[in-house]
Design a protein around this motif. Structure first.
Motif, PDB file in Angstrom:
ATOM      1  N   PRO A 176      13.536   8.866  -3.257  1.00  0.00           N
ATOM      2  CA  PRO A 176      14.500   9.247  -2.399  1.00  0.00           C
ATOM      3  C   PRO A 176      13.399   9.473  -0.725  1.00  0.00           C
ATOM      4  CG  PRO A 176      13.474  10.748  -3.754  1.00  0.00           C
ATOM      5  CD  PRO A 176      12.322   9.280  -4.393  1.00  0.00           C
ATOM      6  N   SER A 177      14.644   9.107   0.176  1.00  0.00           N
ATOM      7  CA  SER A 177      13.752   9.164   1.651  1.00  0.00           C
ATOM      8  C   SER A 177      12.704  10.014   2.047  1.00  0.00           C
ATOM      9  CB  SER A 177      15.249   9.174   2.410  1.00  0.00           C
ATOM     10  OG  SER A 177      15.454  10.509   2.478  1.00  0.00           O
ATOM     11  N   ASN A 178      11.862   9.706   2.723  1.00  0.00           N
ATOM     12  CA  ASN A 178      10.819  10.592   2.831  1.00  0.00           C
ATOM     13  C   ASN A 178       9.815  10.965   2.394  1.00  0.00           C
ATOM     14  OD1 ASN A 178      11.659  11.003   5.530  1.00  0.00           O
ATOM     15  ND2 ASN A 178      12.449  12.195   5.220  1.00  0.00           N
ATOM     16  N   ALA A 179       9.815  10.278   0.606  1.00  0.00           N
ATOM     17  CA  ALA A 179       8.392  10.712  -0.315  1.00  0.00           C
ATOM     18  C   ALA A 179       7.389   9.877  -0.324  1.00  0.00           C
ATOM     19  CB  ALA A 179       9.274  10.215  -1.000  1.00  0.00           C
ATOM     20  N   PRO A 180       6.327   9.779  -0.416  1.00  0.00           N
ATOM     21  CA  PRO A 180       5.437   9.132  -0.267  1.00  0.00           C
ATOM     22  C   PRO A 180       5.544   8.223  -2.136  1.00  0.00           C
ATOM     23  CG  PRO A 180       4.878  11.714   0.214  1.00  0.00           C
ATOM     24  CD  PRO A 180       6.106  11.342  -0.373  1.00  0.00           C
TER      25      PRO A 180
ATOM     26  N   PRO B 111       0.571  -1.262  -0.007  1.00  0.00           N
ATOM     27  CA  PRO B 111       0.040  -0.110   0.056  1.00  0.00           C
ATOM     28  C   PRO B 111       0.759   0.897  -0.044  1.00  0.00           C
ATOM     29  CG  PRO B 111       0.396  -0.734   2.541  1.00  0.00           C
ATOM     30  CD  PRO B 111       1.064  -1.948   1.231  1.00  0.00           C
ATOM     31  N   PRO B 112       0.056   2.174  -0.362  1.00  0.00           N
ATOM     32  CA  PRO B 112       0.869   3.782  -0.106  1.00  0.00           C
ATOM     33  C   PRO B 112       1.821   3.664   1.697  1.00  0.00           C
ATOM     34  CG  PRO B 112      -1.506   4.147  -0.810  1.00  0.00           C
ATOM     35  CD  PRO B 112      -0.872   2.741  -0.390  1.00  0.00           C
ATOM     36  N   HIS B 113       3.099   4.436   1.421  1.00  0.00           N
ATOM     37  CA  HIS B 113       3.308   4.438   2.550  1.00  0.00           C
ATOM     38  C   HIS B 113       5.131   5.572   1.894  1.00  0.00           C
ATOM     39  CE1 HIS B 113       5.815   1.473  -0.155  1.00  0.00           C
ATOM     40  NE2 HIS B 113       6.889   1.256   1.064  1.00  0.00           N
ATOM     41  N   ARG B 114       5.419   5.635   3.144  1.00  0.00           N
ATOM     42  CA  ARG B 114       7.053   6.493   3.281  1.00  0.00           C
ATOM     43  C   ARG B 114       8.130   6.305   4.483  1.00  0.00           C
ATOM     44  NH1 ARG B 114       7.395  11.786   5.181  1.00  0.00           N
ATOM     45  NH2 ARG B 114       6.321  11.959   7.564  1.00  0.00           N
ATOM     46  N   HIS B 115       9.407   6.201   3.971  1.00  0.00           N
ATOM     47  CA  HIS B 115       9.763   5.884   5.109  1.00  0.00           C
ATOM     48  C   HIS B 115      11.282   6.813   5.148  1.00  0.00           C
ATOM     49  CE1 HIS B 115      11.256   3.929   2.073  1.00  0.00           C
ATOM     50  NE2 HIS B 115      10.684   2.999   2.095  1.00  0.00           N
ATOM     51  N   ASP B 116      12.103   6.539   6.483  1.00  0.00           N
ATOM     52  CA  ASP B 116      13.440   8.435   5.943  1.00  0.00           C
ATOM     53  C   ASP B 116      14.655   7.283   5.646  1.00  0.00           C
ATOM     54  OD1 ASP B 116      14.385   6.592   8.047  1.00  0.00           O
ATOM     55  OD2 ASP B 116      14.241   8.106   9.371  1.00  0.00           O
ATOM     56  N   PHE B 117      14.437   6.812   4.268  1.00  0.00           N
ATOM     57  CA  PHE B 117      15.552   5.901   3.979  1.00  0.00           C
ATOM     58  C   PHE B 117      15.590   5.064   2.981  1.00  0.00           C
ATOM     59  CE2 PHE B 117      13.128   2.577   5.668  1.00  0.00           C
ATOM     60  CZ  PHE B 117      12.659   1.536   5.123  1.00  0.00           C
TER      61      PHE B 117
ATOM     62  N   PRO C 161       6.428   2.869  12.970  1.00  0.00           N
ATOM     63  CA  PRO C 161       7.212   3.495  13.675  1.00  0.00           C
ATOM     64  C   PRO C 161       8.482   3.140  14.445  1.00  0.00           C
ATOM     65  CG  PRO C 161       4.706   3.467  14.567  1.00  0.00           C
ATOM     66  CD  PRO C 161       5.119   2.426  14.398  1.00  0.00           C
ATOM     67  N   LYS C 162       8.490   2.271  14.458  1.00  0.00           N
ATOM     68  CA  LYS C 162       9.866   1.583  15.043  1.00  0.00           C
ATOM     69  C   LYS C 162      10.531   0.745  13.799  1.00  0.00           C
ATOM     70  CE  LYS C 162      11.185  -2.808  16.786  1.00  0.00           C
ATOM     71  NZ  LYS C 162      11.353  -4.437  17.210  1.00  0.00           N
ATOM     72  N   TYR C 163       9.871   0.767  12.817  1.00  0.00           N
ATOM     73  CA  TYR C 163      10.568   1.044  11.851  1.00  0.00           C
ATOM     74  C   TYR C 163      11.202   1.629  10.436  1.00  0.00           C
ATOM     75  CZ  TYR C 163      10.955  -4.245  13.114  1.00  0.00           C
ATOM     76  OH  TYR C 163      11.456  -4.971  13.714  1.00  0.00           O
ATOM     77  N   ARG C 164      11.076   2.918  11.326  1.00  0.00           N
ATOM     78  CA  ARG C 164      11.329   4.424  10.298  1.00  0.00           C
ATOM     79  C   ARG C 164      10.091   4.786   8.805  1.00  0.00           C
ATOM     80  NH1 ARG C 164      16.037   2.270  10.990  1.00  0.00           N
ATOM     81  NH2 ARG C 164      16.503   2.918   8.163  1.00  0.00           N
ATOM     82  N   THR C 165       8.527   3.887   9.316  1.00  0.00           N
ATOM     83  CA  THR C 165       7.838   3.855   8.352  1.00  0.00           C
ATOM     84  C   THR C 165       6.287   4.206   8.551  1.00  0.00           C
ATOM     85  OG1 THR C 165       9.716   1.827   6.938  1.00  0.00           O
ATOM     86  CG2 THR C 165       6.823   1.725   6.647  1.00  0.00           C
ATOM     87  N   GLU C 166       5.990   4.760   7.347  1.00  0.00           N
ATOM     88  CA  GLU C 166       4.720   5.112   7.422  1.00  0.00           C
ATOM     89  C   GLU C 166       3.506   4.590   6.680  1.00  0.00           C
ATOM     90  OE1 GLU C 166       2.532   9.838   8.442  1.00  0.00           O
ATOM     91  OE2 GLU C 166       4.307   9.606   7.254  1.00  0.00           O
ATOM     92  N   LEU C 167       2.140   4.717   6.900  1.00  0.00           N
ATOM     93  CA  LEU C 167       1.140   4.077   6.227  1.00  0.00           C
ATOM     94  C   LEU C 167       1.022   5.184   5.761  1.00  0.00           C
ATOM     95  CD1 LEU C 167       0.059   0.607   7.793  1.00  0.00           C
ATOM     96  CD2 LEU C 167       1.852   1.379   5.519  1.00  0.00           C
ATOM     97  N   LEU C 168       0.245   6.159   4.604  1.00  0.00           N
ATOM     98  CA  LEU C 168      -0.455   6.368   4.197  1.00  0.00           C
ATOM     99  C   LEU C 168      -1.621   6.629   3.385  1.00  0.00           C
ATOM    100  CD1 LEU C 168       2.731   8.026   1.812  1.00  0.00           C
ATOM    101  CD2 LEU C 168       1.295   8.954   4.380  1.00  0.00           C
ATOM    102  N   LYS C 169      -2.767   6.975   3.091  1.00  0.00           N
ATOM    103  CA  LYS C 169      -4.046   6.505   2.495  1.00  0.00           C
ATOM    104  C   LYS C 169      -3.585   7.252   0.331  1.00  0.00           C
ATOM    105  CE  LYS C 169      -7.403   8.196   5.932  1.00  0.00           C
ATOM    106  NZ  LYS C 169      -7.694   7.402   6.488  1.00  0.00           N
ATOM    107  N   GLU C 170      -2.264   7.580   0.323  1.00  0.00           N
ATOM    108  CA  GLU C 170      -2.080   7.523  -0.866  1.00  0.00           C
ATOM    109  C   GLU C 170      -0.719   8.281  -1.170  1.00  0.00           C
ATOM    110  OE1 GLU C 170      -3.825  12.078  -2.626  1.00  0.00           O
ATOM    111  OE2 GLU C 170      -5.543  10.550  -1.916  1.00  0.00           O
ATOM    112  N   ALA C 171      -0.425   7.770  -2.151  1.00  0.00           N
ATOM    113  CA  ALA C 171       1.372   7.779  -3.001  1.00  0.00           C
ATOM    114  C   ALA C 171       1.568   9.577  -3.197  1.00  0.00           C
ATOM    115  CB  ALA C 171       1.907   6.578  -3.234  1.00  0.00           C
TER     116      ALA C 171
END
Length: 173
Positions: free
Chosen positions: A99-103, A62-68, A163-173
């Motif tokens: 890139p890191s942090n991008a949906p 699903p849509p997500h983003r993370h800091d890596f 959050p433990k793995y620096r990831t966020e689930l999103l509604k859309e990318a």
């Protein structure tokens, strides 16, 4: 003659050569896909990990983003990638860097399986997959089908661990 160039540090003898052999790798079923962990963060001093991904038709996270950083090298098939709301088609032989942090998200909209290598830098994503996925027999074995209650429990587990793995689930990318 003095130089201002940095010197290369000595060989880190505590680290060993990593040889990923198909018969000895963990295969993880996750969101309908199968991910094979070929190189872990433990093997690279946390610098990166490599995951061999088998994405069946209709598959993908699903849509997500993370800091890596996340780089995909498409080996077989065709993949639809969404990055900051824009869709692109990625073909075998092409490489995609997120890139890191991008949906973002990717989806197999074709009728054939897709195979890609995923490189995460720094490492850590492979640990999330190992914690939430289900071990399966081979690189192409699909994960067990989840009923509605099992699917809801899985989603809650991922949301709790993301959050433990620096990831966020999103509604859309």
């Amino acid at each position: 003659m003095p130089t201002d160039l940095p010197t290369i540090p000595p060989d880190g003898l505590k680290r060993n050569l990593t040889l990923a052999q198909p018969g000895n790798l963990p295969h993880i079923g996750l969101v309908g896909d199968t991910y094979t962990i070929t190189v872990t963060g433990e093997q690279t001093a946390g610098r990166f990990c490599i995951i061999d991904m088998h994405i069946p038709p209709g598959g993908g996270p699903p849509p997500h983003r993370h800091d890596f950083e996340e780089t995909f090298i498409l080996l077989e098939g065709e993949l639809e990638a969404t990055f900051r709301g824009k869709k692109s088609i990625v073909h075998a032989g092409e490489t995609l860097n997120i890139p890191s942090n991008a949906p973002h998200q990717f989806h197999n909209a074709s009728t054939k399986p897709v195979r890609l290598l995923c490189i995460c830098s720094p490492a850590g994503q492979e640990k999330l997959f190992m914690e939430v996925g289900v071990p399966v027999a081979t690189r192409t074995t699909p994960p067990p089908k989840l009923d509605e209650k099992e699917q809801a429990a899985f989603v809650e587990k991922v949301k709790a661990l993301a959050p433990k793995y620096r990831t966020e689930l999103l509604k859309e990318a």
